[in-house]
Design an enzyme around this catalytic site. Structure first.
Site, PDB file in Angstrom:
ATOM      1  NE  ARG A  82      -3.226   1.724   2.326  1.00  0.00           N
ATOM      2  CZ  ARG A  82      -4.140   2.371   1.630  1.00  0.00           C
ATOM      3  NH1 ARG A  82      -4.974   1.714   0.860  1.00  0.00           N
ATOM      4  NH2 ARG A  82      -4.227   3.675   1.684  1.00  0.00           N
ATOM      5  CB  ILE A  85      -8.399   5.236   2.277  1.00  0.00           C
ATOM      6  CG1 ILE A  85      -9.920   5.110   2.459  1.00  0.00           C
ATOM      7  CG2 ILE A  85      -7.789   6.088   3.385  1.00  0.00           C
ATOM      8  CD1 ILE A  85     -10.339   4.281   3.626  1.00  0.00           C
ATOM      9  CG  LEU A  86      -5.381   8.893  -1.743  1.00  0.00           C
ATOM     10  CD1 LEU A  86      -5.857  10.155  -2.436  1.00  0.00           C
ATOM     11  CD2 LEU A  86      -4.246   8.229  -2.527  1.00  0.00           C
ATOM     12  CG  ASN A 145     -13.822  13.081  -1.222  1.00  0.00           C
ATOM     13  OD1 ASN A 145     -13.793  12.500  -2.318  1.00  0.00           O
ATOM     14  ND2 ASN A 145     -14.486  12.589  -0.191  1.00  0.00           N
ATOM     15  CB  THR A 146     -17.426  15.298  -4.641  1.00  0.00           C
ATOM     16  OG1 THR A 146     -18.847  15.241  -4.628  1.00  0.00           O
ATOM     17  CG2 THR A 146     -16.889  14.348  -5.687  1.00  0.00           C
ATOM     18  CG  HIS A 147     -19.225  11.534   1.102  1.00  0.00           C
ATOM     19  ND1 HIS A 147     -18.679  10.271   1.000  1.00  0.00           N
ATOM     20  CD2 HIS A 147     -20.270  11.423   1.969  1.00  0.00           C
ATOM     21  CE1 HIS A 147     -19.361   9.442   1.765  1.00  0.00           C
ATOM     22  NE2 HIS A 147     -20.328  10.102   2.362  1.00  0.00           N
ATOM     23  CG  ASP A 174      -9.353  15.655   7.847  1.00  0.00           C
ATOM     24  OD1 ASP A 174      -9.676  14.539   7.367  1.00  0.00           O
ATOM     25  OD2 ASP A 174      -9.931  16.166   8.823  1.00  0.00           O
ATOM     26  CG  ASP A 217     -15.731  10.412   3.249  1.00  0.00           C
ATOM     27  OD1 ASP A 217     -15.031  10.854   2.313  1.00  0.00           O
ATOM     28  OD2 ASP A 217     -16.330   9.323   3.191  1.00  0.00           O
TER      29      ASP A 217
HETATM   30  C1  GRF Z   1     -19.953  10.005  -6.854  1.00  0.00           C
HETATM   31  O1  GRF Z   1     -21.255  10.017  -6.332  1.00  0.00           O
HETATM   32  C2  GRF Z   1     -18.930  10.089  -5.768  1.00  0.00           C
HETATM   33  O2  GRF Z   1     -19.243  10.976  -4.744  1.00  0.00           O
HETATM   34  C3  GRF Z   1     -18.964   8.672  -5.277  1.00  0.00           C
HETATM   35  O3  GRF Z   1     -18.986   7.898  -6.455  1.00  0.00           O
HETATM   36  C4  GRF Z   1     -19.616   8.648  -7.470  1.00  0.00           C
HETATM   37  C5  GRF Z   1     -18.654   8.759  -8.616  1.00  0.00           C
HETATM   38  O4  GRF Z   1     -19.305   9.068  -9.789  1.00  0.00           O
HETATM   39  N1  GRF Z   1     -17.897   8.367  -4.368  1.00  0.00           N
HETATM   40  P1  GRF Z   1     -18.530   9.378 -11.154  1.00  0.00           P
HETATM   41  O5  GRF Z   1     -17.456   8.335 -11.337  1.00  0.00           O
HETATM   42  O6  GRF Z   1     -17.968  10.779 -11.043  1.00  0.00           O
HETATM   43  O7  GRF Z   1     -19.591   9.281 -12.203  1.00  0.00           O
END
Ligand code: GRF
Length: 214
Positions: free
Chosen positions: A78, A105-106, A120-122, A154, A158
Protein backbone atom coordinates in the site's frame (compact mmCIF):
# COMPACT_ATOMS: atom_id res chain seq x y z
CA UNK A 1 6.93 15.92 -20.11
CA UNK A 2 5.11 12.86 -21.47
CA UNK A 3 2.75 10.84 -19.34
CA UNK A 4 1.69 7.22 -19.98
CA UNK A 5 -1.42 8.39 -21.84
CA UNK A 6 0.83 10.03 -24.45
CA UNK A 7 -0.58 13.51 -24.02
CA UNK A 8 1.91 16.19 -23.01
CA UNK A 9 1.40 17.92 -19.68
CA UNK A 10 -0.38 21.13 -20.47
CA UNK A 11 0.79 24.57 -19.41
CA UNK A 12 -1.92 27.04 -18.47
CA UNK A 13 -2.38 30.25 -16.49
CA UNK A 14 -5.60 28.83 -14.98
CA UNK A 15 -5.67 26.99 -11.65
CA UNK A 16 -4.21 23.57 -12.36
CA UNK A 17 -6.57 20.77 -11.34
CA UNK A 18 -5.69 17.09 -11.17
CA UNK A 19 -8.66 14.74 -10.87
CA UNK A 20 -8.42 11.31 -9.23
CA UNK A 21 -11.25 9.00 -10.29
CA UNK A 22 -12.01 5.29 -10.12
CA UNK A 23 -15.32 5.09 -11.92
CA UNK A 24 -17.45 6.32 -14.79
CA UNK A 25 -16.23 9.87 -14.30
CA UNK A 26 -19.44 11.90 -14.55
CA UNK A 27 -17.98 14.42 -12.10
CA UNK A 28 -14.86 14.65 -14.23
CA UNK A 29 -17.04 15.11 -17.32
CA UNK A 30 -18.76 18.06 -15.65
CA UNK A 31 -15.41 19.69 -14.85
CA UNK A 32 -14.21 19.10 -18.41
CA UNK A 33 -17.39 20.71 -19.75
CA UNK A 34 -16.66 23.82 -17.68
CA UNK A 35 -12.90 24.18 -18.02
CA UNK A 36 -12.61 25.48 -21.60
CA UNK A 37 -14.19 28.79 -20.58
CA UNK A 38 -11.29 31.03 -19.45
CA UNK A 39 -13.69 32.80 -17.08
CA UNK A 40 -14.10 29.53 -15.18
CA UNK A 41 -10.58 29.93 -13.82
CA UNK A 42 -9.66 26.25 -13.42
CA UNK A 43 -8.40 23.70 -15.89
CA UNK A 44 -8.10 19.92 -15.59
CA UNK A 45 -4.47 19.24 -16.54
CA UNK A 46 -4.31 15.60 -15.49
CA UNK A 47 -6.37 12.58 -14.51
CA UNK A 48 -5.07 9.76 -12.33
CA UNK A 49 -6.92 6.48 -11.80
CA UNK A 50 -6.34 3.32 -9.81
CA UNK A 51 -8.37 1.33 -12.37
CA UNK A 52 -7.16 0.80 -15.96
CA UNK A 53 -10.79 0.32 -17.08
CA UNK A 54 -12.15 3.49 -15.47
CA UNK A 55 -14.46 5.44 -17.77
CA UNK A 56 -12.76 8.58 -16.47
CA UNK A 57 -9.66 7.63 -18.49
CA UNK A 58 -11.68 7.52 -21.72
CA UNK A 59 -13.14 10.93 -20.91
CA UNK A 60 -9.64 12.31 -20.34
CA UNK A 61 -8.37 10.87 -23.60
CA UNK A 62 -11.33 12.25 -25.55
CA UNK A 63 -10.73 15.69 -24.03
CA UNK A 64 -7.00 15.57 -24.80
CA UNK A 65 -6.11 15.62 -21.11
CA UNK A 66 -3.07 13.64 -19.95
CA UNK A 67 -3.72 10.73 -17.64
CA UNK A 68 -1.96 8.04 -15.67
CA UNK A 69 -2.98 4.71 -14.15
CA UNK A 70 -1.52 3.69 -10.81
CA UNK A 71 -2.97 0.26 -10.10
CA UNK A 72 -2.41 -1.27 -6.65
CA UNK A 73 -1.68 -4.66 -8.26
CA UNK A 74 1.52 -3.22 -9.74
CA UNK A 75 3.01 -2.39 -6.35
CA UNK A 76 4.45 -4.46 -3.53
CA UNK A 77 2.37 -2.82 -0.83
CA UNK A 78 0.00 0.00 0.00
CA UNK A 79 2.74 2.43 0.96
CA UNK A 80 4.51 2.02 -2.38
CA UNK A 81 1.25 2.41 -4.28
CA UNK A 82 0.32 5.50 -2.28
CA UNK A 83 3.70 7.09 -2.97
CA UNK A 84 3.33 6.33 -6.68
CA UNK A 85 -0.08 8.01 -6.73
CA UNK A 86 1.50 11.07 -5.15
CA UNK A 87 4.29 11.05 -7.72
CA UNK A 88 1.79 10.65 -10.59
CA UNK A 89 -0.20 13.63 -9.30
CA UNK A 90 2.92 15.75 -8.75
CA UNK A 91 3.91 15.35 -12.43
CA UNK A 92 1.04 17.70 -13.27
CA UNK A 93 2.08 20.42 -10.77
CA UNK A 94 -1.43 20.75 -9.37
CA UNK A 95 -2.78 23.76 -7.55
CA UNK A 96 -5.78 21.64 -6.59
CA UNK A 97 -6.34 17.87 -6.42
CA UNK A 98 -9.95 16.75 -6.80
CA UNK A 99 -11.06 13.31 -5.62
CA UNK A 100 -14.09 12.68 -7.83
CA UNK A 101 -15.29 9.17 -7.14
CA UNK A 102 -11.81 7.95 -6.16
CA UNK A 103 -12.67 4.82 -4.21
CA UNK A 104 -9.44 4.31 -2.26
CA UNK A 105 -8.13 5.85 0.89
CA UNK A 106 -4.98 7.91 0.57
CA UNK A 107 -2.43 8.05 3.37
CA UNK A 108 -1.77 10.98 5.72
CA UNK A 109 1.54 11.26 3.89
CA UNK A 110 -0.25 11.86 0.57
CA UNK A 111 -2.60 14.35 2.24
CA UNK A 112 0.39 16.16 3.78
CA UNK A 113 2.12 16.39 0.42
CA UNK A 114 -0.81 18.38 -1.01
CA UNK A 115 -2.02 19.86 2.26
CA UNK A 116 -5.20 21.95 2.02
CA UNK A 117 -5.13 21.51 -1.74
CA UNK A 118 -7.20 18.30 -1.94
CA UNK A 119 -10.98 18.35 -2.15
CA UNK A 120 -13.32 15.38 -2.18
CA UNK A 121 -16.92 14.99 -3.22
CA UNK A 122 -19.08 12.66 -1.14
CA UNK A 123 -22.66 11.53 -1.89
CA UNK A 124 -24.14 12.25 1.56
CA UNK A 125 -24.48 15.15 3.97
CA UNK A 126 -21.34 14.79 6.08
CA UNK A 127 -20.59 14.24 8.90
CA UNK A 128 -23.42 11.72 8.53
CA UNK A 129 -22.76 8.61 6.47
CA UNK A 130 -19.04 8.78 5.63
CA UNK A 131 -17.29 5.94 3.82
CA UNK A 132 -17.80 3.98 0.64
CA UNK A 133 -21.56 3.40 1.04
CA UNK A 134 -22.88 6.84 1.96
CA UNK A 135 -26.01 6.58 -0.20
CA UNK A 136 -26.89 3.06 0.98
CA UNK A 137 -26.26 3.92 4.64
CA UNK A 138 -28.39 7.08 4.51
CA UNK A 139 -31.24 5.16 2.89
CA UNK A 140 -30.97 2.30 5.41
CA UNK A 141 -31.11 4.85 8.23
CA UNK A 142 -34.40 6.18 6.87
CA UNK A 143 -33.37 9.81 6.36
CA UNK A 144 -35.84 12.05 4.54
CA UNK A 145 -33.17 14.36 3.14
CA UNK A 146 -29.73 13.36 1.93
CA UNK A 147 -27.41 15.11 -0.51
CA UNK A 148 -23.76 15.71 -1.21
CA UNK A 149 -20.75 17.38 0.34
CA UNK A 150 -17.60 18.89 -1.12
CA UNK A 151 -14.90 19.11 1.53
CA UNK A 152 -11.19 19.64 2.03
CA UNK A 153 -9.44 16.34 2.62
CA UNK A 154 -7.67 15.77 5.93
CA UNK A 155 -6.07 12.61 7.30
CA UNK A 156 -9.41 11.01 8.17
CA UNK A 157 -12.04 9.38 5.95
CA UNK A 158 -14.56 12.04 4.82
CA UNK A 159 -13.80 14.10 7.94
CA UNK A 160 -12.21 17.27 6.52
CA UNK A 161 -13.56 20.83 6.67
CA UNK A 162 -16.74 21.27 4.66
CA UNK A 163 -16.76 23.63 1.67
CA UNK A 164 -20.26 23.21 0.28
CA UNK A 165 -23.33 21.00 0.58
CA UNK A 166 -26.54 20.46 -1.36
CA UNK A 167 -29.64 18.71 -0.08
CA UNK A 168 -31.57 16.10 -2.07
CA UNK A 169 -34.97 14.90 -0.77
CA UNK A 170 -35.37 11.14 -0.41
CA UNK A 171 -38.47 9.69 -2.08
CA UNK A 172 -40.65 7.00 -0.56
CA UNK A 173 -39.83 4.52 -3.34
CA UNK A 174 -36.10 5.32 -3.67
CA UNK A 175 -33.58 2.53 -3.93
CA UNK A 176 -29.82 3.14 -3.73
CA UNK A 177 -29.38 3.55 -7.49
CA UNK A 178 -32.27 5.98 -7.93
CA UNK A 179 -31.24 8.17 -5.00
CA UNK A 180 -27.57 8.11 -6.06
CA UNK A 181 -28.51 9.22 -9.58
CA UNK A 182 -30.36 12.28 -8.24
CA UNK A 183 -27.55 13.03 -5.79
CA UNK A 184 -25.03 12.83 -8.63
CA UNK A 185 -26.90 15.53 -10.55
CA UNK A 186 -26.62 17.86 -7.54
CA UNK A 187 -23.05 16.71 -6.87
CA UNK A 188 -21.77 17.58 -10.34
CA UNK A 189 -23.17 21.10 -10.15
CA UNK A 190 -21.83 21.61 -6.63
CA UNK A 191 -18.36 20.34 -7.52
CA UNK A 192 -18.09 22.47 -10.66
CA UNK A 193 -19.26 25.55 -8.77
CA UNK A 194 -16.95 24.94 -5.80
CA UNK A 195 -13.83 24.21 -7.85
CA UNK A 196 -14.45 27.34 -9.93
CA UNK A 197 -14.89 29.48 -6.83
CA UNK A 198 -11.70 28.11 -5.30
CA UNK A 199 -9.84 28.88 -8.54
CA UNK A 200 -11.15 32.43 -8.77
CA UNK A 201 -11.27 33.39 -5.10
CA UNK A 202 -8.73 31.20 -3.31
CA UNK A 203 -9.07 28.78 -0.43
CA UNK A 204 -7.77 28.84 3.09
CA UNK A 205 -8.34 26.54 5.99
CA UNK A 206 -8.49 27.66 9.59
CA UNK A 207 -9.06 24.78 11.96
CA UNK A 208 -12.31 23.13 10.93
CA UNK A 209 -13.34 26.03 8.75
CA UNK A 210 -12.62 25.98 5.02
CA UNK A 211 -13.06 29.46 3.61
CA UNK A 212 -13.29 30.35 -0.06
CA UNK A 213 -12.04 33.90 -0.60
CA UNK A 214 -8.97 35.91 0.20
C1 GRF B 1 -19.95 10.00 -6.85
O1 GRF B 1 -21.26 10.02 -6.33
C2 GRF B 1 -18.93 10.09 -5.77
O2 GRF B 1 -19.24 10.98 -4.74
C3 GRF B 1 -18.96 8.67 -5.28
O3 GRF B 1 -18.99 7.90 -6.46
C4 GRF B 1 -19.62 8.65 -7.47
C5 GRF B 1 -18.65 8.76 -8.62
O4 GRF B 1 -19.31 9.07 -9.79
N1 GRF B 1 -17.90 8.37 -4.37
P1 GRF B 1 -18.53 9.38 -11.15
O5 GRF B 1 -17.46 8.34 -11.34
O6 GRF B 1 -17.97 10.78 -11.04
O7 GRF B 1 -19.59 9.28 -12.20
Amino acid sequence: MQTPSGHPVESTSATRVVVLASGAGSNLAALLAAHDDPAYGARVVGVVSDRPAAGALDLARDAGVASAVVAPADFADRAEWDKAVGDAVAVFHPDLVVLAGFMRILSPRFVGRFEHRIVNTHPALLPSFPGAHGVRDALAHGVKVSGCTVHVVDAGVDTGPILAQAAVPVREDDDEAALHERIKVAERALLVETVGRIAREGLHVVGRRAVIGR
